[in-house]
Write a protein that holds these residues in place. Structure first.
Motif, PDB file in Angstrom:
ATOM      1  N   TYR A   1      -6.547  -8.727  15.513  1.00 42.18           N
ATOM      2  CA  TYR A   1      -6.857  -7.667  14.549  1.00 42.18           C
ATOM      3  C   TYR A   1      -7.129  -6.330  15.240  1.00 42.18           C
ATOM      4  O   TYR A   1      -7.332  -5.310  14.591  1.00 42.18           O
ATOM      5  CB  TYR A   1      -8.072  -8.062  13.706  1.00 42.18           C
TER       6      TYR A   1
ATOM      7  N   ASN B   1       3.957   2.261   5.353  1.00 49.52           N
ATOM      8  CA  ASN B   1       4.313   1.101   6.170  1.00 49.52           C
ATOM      9  C   ASN B   1       3.155   0.698   7.089  1.00 49.52           C
ATOM     10  O   ASN B   1       2.814  -0.480   7.213  1.00 49.52           O
ATOM     11  CB  ASN B   1       5.561   1.461   6.988  1.00 49.52           C
ATOM     12  N   ILE B   2       2.520   1.697   7.696  1.00 43.52           N
ATOM     13  CA  ILE B   2       1.395   1.427   8.607  1.00 43.52           C
ATOM     14  C   ILE B   2       0.211   0.840   7.831  1.00 43.52           C
ATOM     15  O   ILE B   2      -0.359  -0.184   8.218  1.00 43.52           O
ATOM     16  CB  ILE B   2       0.975   2.727   9.349  1.00 43.52           C
ATOM     17  N   LEU B   3      -0.117   1.453   6.697  1.00 40.93           N
ATOM     18  CA  LEU B   3      -1.259   0.979   5.909  1.00 40.93           C
ATOM     19  C   LEU B   3      -1.007  -0.429   5.364  1.00 40.93           C
ATOM     20  O   LEU B   3      -1.912  -1.258   5.317  1.00 40.93           O
ATOM     21  CB  LEU B   3      -1.541   1.956   4.762  1.00 40.93           C
TER      22      LEU B   3
ATOM     23  N   LEU C   1       2.000   4.860  -0.738  1.00 43.19           N
ATOM     24  CA  LEU C   1       1.426   6.155  -1.081  1.00 43.19           C
ATOM     25  C   LEU C   1       2.440   6.928  -1.915  1.00 43.19           C
ATOM     26  O   LEU C   1       3.645   6.763  -1.752  1.00 43.19           O
ATOM     27  CB  LEU C   1       1.124   6.955   0.182  1.00 43.19           C
TER      28      LEU C   1
ATOM     29  N   ARG D   1       0.777  12.710  12.139  1.00 44.12           N
ATOM     30  CA  ARG D   1       0.718  11.394  11.509  1.00 44.12           C
ATOM     31  C   ARG D   1      -0.687  10.816  11.669  1.00 44.12           C
ATOM     32  O   ARG D   1      -1.272  10.275  10.738  1.00 44.12           O
ATOM     33  CB  ARG D   1       1.757  10.488  12.181  1.00 44.12           C
TER      34      ARG D   1
ATOM     35  N   MET E   1       0.854  -1.194   0.000  1.00 44.00           N
ATOM     36  CA  MET E   1       0.000   0.000   0.000  1.00 44.00           C
ATOM     37  C   MET E   1       0.884   1.236   0.000  1.00 44.00           C
ATOM     38  O   MET E   1       0.900   2.001   0.970  1.00 44.00           O
ATOM     39  CB  MET E   1      -0.871  -0.060   1.269  1.00 44.00           C
TER      40      MET E   1
ATOM     41  N   ALA F   1      -4.896  -3.163  14.250  1.00 43.27           N
ATOM     42  CA  ALA F   1      -5.220  -2.504  12.976  1.00 43.27           C
ATOM     43  C   ALA F   1      -6.548  -1.760  13.086  1.00 43.27           C
ATOM     44  O   ALA F   1      -6.678  -0.630  12.597  1.00 43.27           O
ATOM     45  CB  ALA F   1      -5.267  -3.529  11.850  1.00 43.27           C
TER      46      ALA F   1
ATOM     47  N   LEU G   1      -3.462   9.929   8.912  1.00 44.22           N
ATOM     48  CA  LEU G   1      -3.932   8.545   8.793  1.00 44.22           C
ATOM     49  C   LEU G   1      -5.460   8.510   8.822  1.00 44.22           C
ATOM     50  O   LEU G   1      -6.099   7.832   8.007  1.00 44.22           O
ATOM     51  CB  LEU G   1      -3.347   7.734   9.963  1.00 44.22           C
TER      52      LEU G   1
ATOM     53  N   GLN H   1       6.301   6.371   6.374  1.00 45.92           N
ATOM     54  CA  GLN H   1       5.685   5.840   7.597  1.00 45.92           C
ATOM     55  C   GLN H   1       4.232   5.437   7.374  1.00 45.92           C
ATOM     56  O   GLN H   1       3.805   4.359   7.799  1.00 45.92           O
ATOM     57  CB  GLN H   1       5.779   6.870   8.721  1.00 45.92           C
ATOM     58  N   LEU H   2       3.463   6.270   6.701  1.00 46.32           N
ATOM     59  CA  LEU H   2       2.054   5.950   6.482  1.00 46.32           C
ATOM     60  C   LEU H   2       1.913   4.736   5.570  1.00 46.32           C
ATOM     61  O   LEU H   2       1.044   3.886   5.785  1.00 46.32           O
ATOM     62  CB  LEU H   2       1.301   7.158   5.908  1.00 46.32           C
TER      63      LEU H   2
ATOM     64  N   ASN I   1       0.638  -2.698   6.827  1.00 48.15           N
ATOM     65  CA  ASN I   1       0.392  -3.586   7.955  1.00 48.15           C
ATOM     66  C   ASN I   1      -1.101  -3.828   8.178  1.00 48.15           C
ATOM     67  O   ASN I   1      -1.514  -4.904   8.602  1.00 48.15           O
ATOM     68  CB  ASN I   1       1.020  -2.945   9.188  1.00 48.15           C
ATOM     69  N   PHE I   2      -1.900  -2.824   7.916  1.00 50.67           N
ATOM     70  CA  PHE I   2      -3.346  -2.936   8.155  1.00 50.67           C
ATOM     71  C   PHE I   2      -4.060  -3.751   7.074  1.00 50.67           C
ATOM     72  O   PHE I   2      -5.240  -4.039   7.192  1.00 50.67           O
ATOM     73  CB  PHE I   2      -3.985  -1.534   8.229  1.00 50.67           C
ATOM     74  N   GLN I   3      -3.338  -4.100   6.010  1.00 51.30           N
ATOM     75  CA  GLN I   3      -3.936  -4.932   4.964  1.00 51.30           C
ATOM     76  C   GLN I   3      -4.464  -6.243   5.533  1.00 51.30           C
ATOM     77  O   GLN I   3      -5.352  -6.873   4.991  1.00 51.30           O
ATOM     78  CB  GLN I   3      -2.907  -5.211   3.854  1.00 51.30           C
ATOM     79  N   ALA I   4      -3.891  -6.651   6.678  1.00 54.06           N
ATOM     80  CA  ALA I   4      -4.312  -7.891   7.334  1.00 54.06           C
ATOM     81  C   ALA I   4      -5.825  -7.915   7.551  1.00 54.06           C
ATOM     82  O   ALA I   4      -6.441  -8.983   7.517  1.00 54.06           O
ATOM     83  CB  ALA I   4      -3.584  -8.027   8.673  1.00 54.06           C
ATOM     84  N   LEU I   5      -6.426  -6.757   7.740  1.00 45.18           N
ATOM     85  CA  LEU I   5      -7.881  -6.695   7.988  1.00 45.18           C
ATOM     86  C   LEU I   5      -8.685  -7.240   6.815  1.00 45.18           C
ATOM     87  O   LEU I   5      -9.785  -7.757   6.991  1.00 45.18           O
ATOM     88  CB  LEU I   5      -8.309  -5.245   8.227  1.00 45.18           C
TER      89      LEU I   5
ATOM     90  N   PRO J   1       7.076   4.236  14.362  1.00 43.47           N
ATOM     91  CA  PRO J   1       5.726   4.315  14.928  1.00 43.47           C
ATOM     92  C   PRO J   1       5.062   2.947  15.100  1.00 43.47           C
ATOM     93  O   PRO J   1       4.393   2.706  16.096  1.00 43.47           O
ATOM     94  CB  PRO J   1       4.954   5.165  13.909  1.00 43.47           C
ATOM     95  N   LEU J   2       5.260   2.065  14.148  1.00 44.04           N
ATOM     96  CA  LEU J   2       4.580   0.769  14.194  1.00 44.04           C
ATOM     97  C   LEU J   2       5.040  -0.069  15.393  1.00 44.04           C
ATOM     98  O   LEU J   2       4.239  -0.715  16.067  1.00 44.04           O
ATOM     99  CB  LEU J   2       4.820   0.012  12.874  1.00 44.04           C
TER     100      LEU J   2
ATOM    101  N   VAL K   1     -14.983  -5.196  11.830  1.00 43.61           N
ATOM    102  CA  VAL K   1     -14.130  -6.101  12.613  1.00 43.61           C
ATOM    103  C   VAL K   1     -14.267  -5.764  14.107  1.00 43.61           C
ATOM    104  O   VAL K   1     -14.183  -6.628  14.969  1.00 43.61           O
ATOM    105  CB  VAL K   1     -12.662  -6.046  12.137  1.00 43.61           C
TER     106      VAL K   1
ATOM    107  N   TYR L   1     -11.139   0.912   4.638  1.00 42.00           N
ATOM    108  CA  TYR L   1     -10.479   1.118   5.926  1.00 42.00           C
ATOM    109  C   TYR L   1     -11.474   1.341   7.065  1.00 42.00           C
ATOM    110  O   TYR L   1     -11.650   0.496   7.933  1.00 42.00           O
ATOM    111  CB  TYR L   1      -9.496   2.295   5.835  1.00 42.00           C
TER     112      TYR L   1
ATOM    113  N   LYS M   1     -14.547  -1.142   7.178  1.00 41.21           N
ATOM    114  CA  LYS M   1     -14.012  -2.486   7.439  1.00 41.21           C
ATOM    115  C   LYS M   1     -13.606  -2.601   8.919  1.00 41.21           C
ATOM    116  O   LYS M   1     -13.918  -3.588   9.588  1.00 41.21           O
ATOM    117  CB  LYS M   1     -12.810  -2.742   6.537  1.00 41.21           C
TER     118      LYS M   1
END
Lengths: 96, 488
Positions: free
Chosen positions: B308, A33-35, A3, B360, A1, B311, B364, A30-31, A37-41, B421-422, B384, B377, B380
């Protein structure tokens, strides 16, 4: 993902947050990388699952409409960066 | 009479006995704490504002009430308040440049209730800016140091509120918890912390971060103190429409020294991959202890949607935050940058007023809610959220409470996770599902790993605070972790 820098600039504009070119690149990384990771949803099957906005269910909450004391004008204006008499002074919204 | 430092480490209940028996006055107690603040604050850095004169004045008034024969669990007891709860006439900064000079014209409901109960406010505590963070490193002013090891973080976002209790700089404190912000720092500092059921405590006057997740709660030296504070701050408030109407019990009546007849589940998903070995060991010892107190333990519980949670949280919380923080426009209050036009002034105000993590998260949230991404996003994540909540609800049909670690690691070093951050977000992995489901969670001290505190989390169904306090109380009576003090 991933950007693009253009997308980051667009989000910053929507959010009305000024960003430097250096910040655009850092946020992009950073965003993304975070997004990523959220693909798991997306793996979770949510067909026929309703959305939850508030975890604790509540019905309409109402109270009698009674007049009561509230903040004084001075209190309400005390923190205003720019004040003119009994008003908050703002910059021109419409320009002619 | 004991010396000053001992006074600073009294529990609420002990301090109350001292005040009632006239061994000390509230002014004595407050002076001892202020001295302690002067002694350790350059090392701990937990307070943004110390309200010395006001505290002494409140203490004098409490002493008058005590002399008049009045009696109350918090009368004359010094407390620290996280700096995101409004205090009339005392600046409330959220540890942000944006609110550095903001002096609220009103009190938060919790502040009002503490004040009526006669508690004495010592000061306002440091936090991650706008409560976004897990270490206080996101404070715009300075980082708070963990009293157990000054090179380490106290956790966050209520890191200052946890540190003052651990360092003897207040008898108790209030924190707020959106994804773990009371429990994770309490766990990191060997403190008891309760995140009540969503709506149990009024949020009026709490600077909004994520309105469907935020909740205020007590941070104390023991479980009894938590119950005493809950008795004062809980209950319906007409100024917060989400506050619950359910009657408030006397929480101290739930405190019993055994766990006979209770069924406790240990969800394996909370013993996450990459968890520190020492934390796992401490948890296993604690769980055996619960068993020996009479609890029936099931170690095979599975909550498959819980992983989950992270996320879901980091989509929903920033989405709510971006809407809540839209109010910082430099017009009505707060930092205001100068620029020729309105739009330029607005963007510059938010560029200079907010720190990196806040920006940030605003970005987001803006992305997750923007056209074309809302379904993938935000919606969804809300779906969840339903699954996580339903799964927990089902678990509570079989178990009175669930037992988990509060955090997968002991307190980490200052700077260790600041650049990623993660990685920082992962330190909330055990506490986040609790906010998502709106249920209560309690953390109690559960041992040490290499001299650093470990917390045990107890989770219950909505309004099961009494069950959590009972489990925490029985465990704490059987252990001595809470009596340990950091070498400061």
């Amino acid at each position: 993902m991933a950007l693009s820098r253009e997308e980051v600039r667009h989000i910053a504009l929507l959010a009305r947050v000024g960003v430097t070119e250096e910040e655009v690149e850092r946020f992009r990384e950073q965003l993304s990388n975070i997004l990523e990771n959220f693909q798991a949803l997306q793996k979770v099957d949510t067909r026929d699952v309703p959305a939850t906005g508030h975890a604790i269910e509540m019905k309409n909450v109402i109270r009698p409409d009674e007049i009561a004391a509230s903040l004084s004008q001075d209190d309400a204006l005390a923190n205003a960066p720019r004040r003119e008499g009994e008003f908050v002074r703002v910059r021109a919204v419409l320009e002619f | 009479m004991s010396d000053g430092k001992d006074l600073c480490y009294l529990t609420i209940r002990e301090a109350q006995e001292h005040l009632k028996g006239r061994q000390v006055s509230s002014v004595d107690l407050t002076r001892a704490l202020l001295e302690r603040v002067h002694e350790v604050e350059d090392r701990v850095k937990a307070y943004v504002t110390v309200t010395e004169a006001r505290a002494l004045e409140q203490a004098r008034r409490a002493d008058e009430r005590l002399k008049a024969g009045e009696n109350g669990p918090l009368l004359g007891i010094p407390v620290a308040i996280k700096d995101n709860m409004c205090t009339r006439g005392v600046r409330t900064t959220c540890s942000s440049r944006m609110l550095e000079n903001f002096v609220p014209p009103y009190n938060a409901t919790v502040v009002e209730r503490l004040s009526e109960a006669g508690a004495v406010m010592v000061g306002k505590t440091n936090m991650d800016e706008f409560a976004m963070g897990s270490s206080t490193e996101n404070s715009a002013f300075f980082t708070t140091h963990n009293p157990w090891d000054l090179a380490r973080v106290p956790g966050g976002s209520s890191g200052g509120s946890a540190a003052v209790v651990a360092a003897g700089e207040a008898i108790f404190s209030l924190g707020s918890d959106t994804g773990g912000s009371i429990r994770q720092p309490a766990g990191f500092c060997n403190v008891v912390g309760l995140k009540p059921t969503y709506g149990r405590v009024s949020r009026f006057g709490l600077v909004a971060f994520a309105s469907s997740l935020d909740q205020i709660g007590p941070m104390c030296r023991d479980v009894t103190d938590c119950a005493l504070v809950m008795n004062v701050i809980s209950g319906r408030d007409h100024r917060d429409s989400t506050s619950l109407v359910d009657p408030v019990p006397d929480y101290t009546r739930a405190l019993r020294p055994d766990l006979r007849g209770l069924k406790l589940g240990v969800p394996k998903e909370f013993f996450v991959e990459g968890m520190e070995a020492g934390v796992k060991e401490a948890m296993e010892t604690a769980i055996r202890q619960l068993e020996s107190l009479g609890a029936n333990i099931d170690r095979e519980v599975s909550l498959r949607y819980a992983p989950y949670g992270l996320a879901v949280y980091y989509i929903l919380a920033p989405s709510e935050a971006m809407a809540n923080l839209a109010r910082y426009d430099g017009v009505k209050y707060g930092y205001s940058a100068d620029a020729p036009t309105m739009w330029e002034a607005l963007e510059k105000t938010r560029q200079l007023g907010f720190g990196a993590e806040v920006k940030r998260r605003i970005m987001l949230g803006t992305y997750a809610l923007s056209a074309g991404y809302y379904d993938a996003y935000y919606l969804k994540a809300q779906k969840v959220r339903t699954l996580i909540r339903e799964e927990l609800k089902q678990a509570f049909e079989r178990y009175d409470a669930l037992i988990t670690p509060t955090s997968p690691s002991a307190p980490f070093k200052i700077g260790e996770k600041a650049a990623d951050p993660l990685q920082m977000y992962l330190s909330d992995v055990c506490t986040i599902p609790v906010n998502i489901a709106g249920v209560p969670g309690l953390t109690v001290p559960a041992g040490f790993v290499g001299g650093l505190p470990v917390g045990m989390q107890i989770i219950g169904k909505p309004l099961a605070e009494e069950t959590l306090l009972r489990v925490g109380f029985a465990y704490e009576q059987a252990t001595r972790w809470r009596h340990q003090r950091p070498a400061l």
